[in-house]
Design a protein around this motif. Sequence first.
Motif, PDB file in Angstrom:
ATOM      1  N   ARG A 107       0.721  -1.331   0.125  1.00 55.19           N
ATOM      2  CA  ARG A 107       0.007   0.093  -0.078  1.00 55.19           C
ATOM      3  C   ARG A 107       0.802   1.197  -0.140  1.00 55.19           C
ATOM      4  O   ARG A 107       0.221   2.176  -0.812  1.00 55.19           O
ATOM      5  CB  ARG A 107      -0.828   0.058   1.217  1.00 55.19           C
ATOM      6  N   ASN A 186     -12.238  -1.685  -1.918  1.00 60.87           N
ATOM      7  CA  ASN A 186     -11.615  -0.427  -1.997  1.00 60.87           C
ATOM      8  C   ASN A 186     -12.589   0.888  -1.935  1.00 60.87           C
ATOM      9  O   ASN A 186     -11.968   1.930  -1.764  1.00 60.87           O
ATOM     10  CB  ASN A 186     -10.699   0.084  -3.150  1.00 60.87           C
ATOM     11  N   MET A 189     -11.202   3.977   0.321  1.00 62.08           N
ATOM     12  CA  MET A 189     -10.357   5.006  -0.115  1.00 62.08           C
ATOM     13  C   MET A 189     -11.278   6.221  -0.528  1.00 62.08           C
ATOM     14  O   MET A 189     -10.381   7.325  -0.865  1.00 62.08           O
ATOM     15  CB  MET A 189      -9.598   4.471  -1.149  1.00 62.08           C
ATOM     16  N   THR A 212      -9.653   8.063   8.619  1.00 58.88           N
ATOM     17  CA  THR A 212      -8.915   7.103   7.611  1.00 58.88           C
ATOM     18  C   THR A 212      -7.779   6.487   8.368  1.00 58.88           C
ATOM     19  O   THR A 212      -7.430   5.400   8.099  1.00 58.88           O
ATOM     20  CB  THR A 212      -8.132   8.457   6.606  1.00 58.88           C
TER      21      THR A 212
END
Length: 245
Positions: A107, A186, A189, A212
Amino acid sequence: MTGPQQYPGQPEGQDPGYGQSPQYGQTPQYGQGPDLGKGGQQASYPPPGAYPPPQGSYPPPAQGNYPPSQSGFPPPPPPGQYGAPTEQGIHQTGGQPAGAGLRLVARILDGLIVGIPVAIVEGIAAAAGGWAVGYIVALILSLAGFAYFVLLESRNGATLGKRILSLRTVGPDGGLPSQQVAMRRNAFMLLGFVSALLNFTFILSGLVGLVTLAVFIALGVTIANDPNKQGFHDKFAGGSRVVRA
């Protein structure tokens, strides 16, 4: 001129060999051969059942360590043997799961690959067009990371960071994840888009940044504690995984 010859015991005027047929309703006797014996006794074939009975039986009894069955054939193998599916299914054949640390490094590499070009474009847009232009460009480019992961995982099974570390993403069926699966795994994100949208307020943007960070910590904890190394985003996507290629 001499007439037809008569045989002893034959009625007069009857030709030999003609008219001798069994009466209606009578069945000829089979199994009697010609007069081969002496003294006028006829020889006959062996009566039914005179031959020895066949030896053995069909089907043969089961061999080996199988439990006996009524049919005489061995029963099918139990689940888990000879390629039979097991409880974990594709998770047994999809590759060795990748750990949380290795996935975090992938990542970070992907973040650098996407983040550096995005930051350069945003800086150029803000310097050339002012704050408003830079804000709009930042909103558009905040979706770049989300699109990057969705497209590469659904088409190639791996992002550039995963390829560097020999990792790949597999869907619930063990093959390439579909776009829907890649979008679901995902979806977190999109917090980057929310942060860019609230960038004009420092407090709200900072709160989104904390959320986050908490999400990434939860991802690492769930991956490390799961036997198949699945994070909550993998389970939300229906059972995707990251495995060693």
